[in-house]
Motif scaffolding. Structure first.
Motif, PDB file in Angstrom:
ATOM      1  N   LEU A  90       0.818  -1.208   0.000  1.00 18.60           N
ATOM      2  CA  LEU A  90       0.000   0.000   0.000  1.00 18.60           C
ATOM      3  C   LEU A  90       0.858   1.266   0.000  1.00 18.60           C
ATOM      4  CD1 LEU A  90      -2.904  -0.909   2.468  1.00 18.60           C
ATOM      5  CD2 LEU A  90      -3.078  -0.530   0.007  1.00 18.60           C
ATOM      6  N   TYR A 144     -11.368  -4.539  -1.137  1.00 14.45           N
ATOM      7  CA  TYR A 144     -11.468  -3.102  -1.402  1.00 14.45           C
ATOM      8  C   TYR A 144     -10.239  -2.328  -0.916  1.00 14.45           C
ATOM      9  CZ  TYR A 144     -16.224  -4.483  -2.336  1.00 14.45           C
ATOM     10  OH  TYR A 144     -17.328  -5.104  -2.864  1.00 14.45           O
ATOM     11  N   ILE A 145      -9.670  -2.761   0.210  1.00 17.45           N
ATOM     12  CA  ILE A 145      -8.466  -2.082   0.711  1.00 17.45           C
ATOM     13  C   ILE A 145      -7.299  -2.253  -0.259  1.00 17.45           C
ATOM     14  CG2 ILE A 145      -6.746  -2.050   2.561  1.00 17.45           C
ATOM     15  CD1 ILE A 145      -8.999  -2.973   4.455  1.00 17.45           C
TER      16      ILE A 145
END
Length: 426
Positions: A90, A144-145
């Motif tokens: 991320l 979704y993350i």
């Protein structure tokens, strides 16, 4: 790559300019890069799966010799590694699909492993359905993350297995409804794929897995009035077929249009199954209580799907001619009439046979009109399947069965011969 040599030859022959040559080279460089990225994504996901399974096997080999505290630590280490990888992705590799999918799949697997290991270490009571429910509910947010389509696909497989476990094998109807809530939780990601990456492999896999999951899981509504589930399935297949004929899916290759394939094949298989008298004979001997039937989940889901199929058909045909309606799209309506007739009469079986024969004739007509051998032969196969079913019908003599097979065989030869001759002369 040979294409670059060809470009050089075209340059030497002065058939293309330097600018055109560079544009062609840039096009193929991008194509090679995209192909390499796809392979990297696939190998990254496979690597994550193999590493996760390998860690589980290594720990399992010495499991009995470890203390409870050590077992607990080992149970959470893979989970911690997976979280670190996802966090790193991320922050540093968010645009890298291989990193995103690989790390998320690894975390997805380690979540399941950690839940099962902790349950085993501390003897926490439970069953397979509760394990699957906990696993999928924890992991759906990862879709979704991390924007992970592979995790979405794994989740669809998991909730389908959960529906089978609770609805078919343990008959826990209250828990089965959770499948539909979890499926709804995944659908927004499917919609995002449709809007942003409609031609991607992830979209194609979702196009197959979602309708397959629906077909498998719909039967979990069946309990005391399972006869009405035939209406539900005909309506579901009609919905799938109508969706498969929308502009988006009709532009795709047939192998990628799971909605149309499942809708048409599902409808025809059900019709062929019901072309025998066993179902109708049993239906005529049933005594139904109106109040019980109306309140049953089978009746409610059948009514809901029939209304949905009718609405989809209306939206698809409201600006089109009636003659453009595909026969398979109307079967769910005709079957309701056959079902009502079958409650008191044996004519229902004849109606079903007529429906199959009519679909076959219309398909042959469409194939001839479009000069498409595939569609034409599919229509002939439908009629062949019907004749084959009648071959096992005890009420027909061997002479009639033989005549039917000879007639269909001659039909195959005649229609294909006419089509080939038409093409040759044209």
């Amino acid at each position: 790559m040979s294409i670059y040599k060809d470009i050089q030859e075209l340059l030497s022959a002065e058939l293309i300019s330097d600018n055109q040559a560079e544009n062609i080279r840039e096009y193929y460089r991008k194509k090679e890069s995209q192909s390499g990225n796809k392979l990297f994504i696939v190998f990254g996901i496979l690597g994550a799966i193999l590493i996760g399974l390998g860690l589980i096997l290594i720990i399992a080999h010495n499991w009995d010799e470890l203390s409870r505290l050590t077992k607990t630590i080992f149970a959470f280490i893979p989970l911690l590694i997976g979280q670190i990888l996802c966090g790193y992705t991320l922050m540093k590799k968010q645009d890298n699909v291989a990193w995103r999918e690989g790390s998320t799949v690894f975390l997805f697997l380690t979540v399941g492993a950690s839940i099962s290991l902790v349950s085993q270490i501390y003897n926490i009571p439970g069953n397979l359905s509760s394990f699957l429910l906990t696993w999928i509910l924890v992991c759906i947010p990862l879709v979704y993350i991390m924007t992970s389509s592979i995790t979405s696909l794994f989740s669809i497989i998991g909730i389908t297995f959960y529906a089978c476990e609770t609805g078919y094998w343990n008959h826990s109807s209250a828990d089965t409804y959770l499948y539909w809530l979890m499926l709804l939780a995944i659908l927004p990601h499917y919609y995002q794929l449709y809007k942003k990456r409609p031609e991607s492999n992830s979209m194609i896999f979702h196009n197959w897995l979602i309708p397959i999951s629906l077909v498998i899981s719909l039967g979990t509504f069946s309990h005391s009035h399972d006869e009405f589930m035939f209406i539900a399935y005909f309506s579901l297949f009609a919905c799938l077929y109508i969706v498969g004929n929308t502009s988006f899916f009709s532009q795709q290759k047939l192998r990628n249009n799971a909605y149309k394939i499942l809708g048409s094949l599902g409808t025809l298989i059900l019709l062929l199954v019901l072309s025998f008298d066993w179902f109708w004979d049993d239906l005529r001997n049933k005594i139904f209580d109106f109040n019980e039937v109306v309140a049953s989940p089978e009746f409610i889901v059948s009514t809901s799907l029939t209304i949905l199929a009718g609405l989809l058909l209306y939206l698809q045909q409201k600006n089109k001619r009636l003659l453009s309606i595909k026969p398979i799209s109307l079967v769910f309506i005709f079957f309701i009439y056959a079902f009502i007739s079958g409650l008191s009469s044996s004519i229902a079986m004849l109606l079903i046979n007529f429906y199959v024969f009519a679909i076959g004739i219309f398909t042959i007509r469409e194939g001839a009109k479009k000069d498409h051998l595939g569609i034409l032969n599919f229509g002939l196969l439908i009629i062949t399947a019907l004749v084959t079913c009648r071959f096992f019908d005890e009420n027909l003599s061997f002479v009639i069965r033989g005549i039917l097979f000879v007639s269909v065989g001659l039909g195959f030869f005649a229609t294909n011969y006419v089509m080939f001759k038409k093409r040759k002369n044209g």
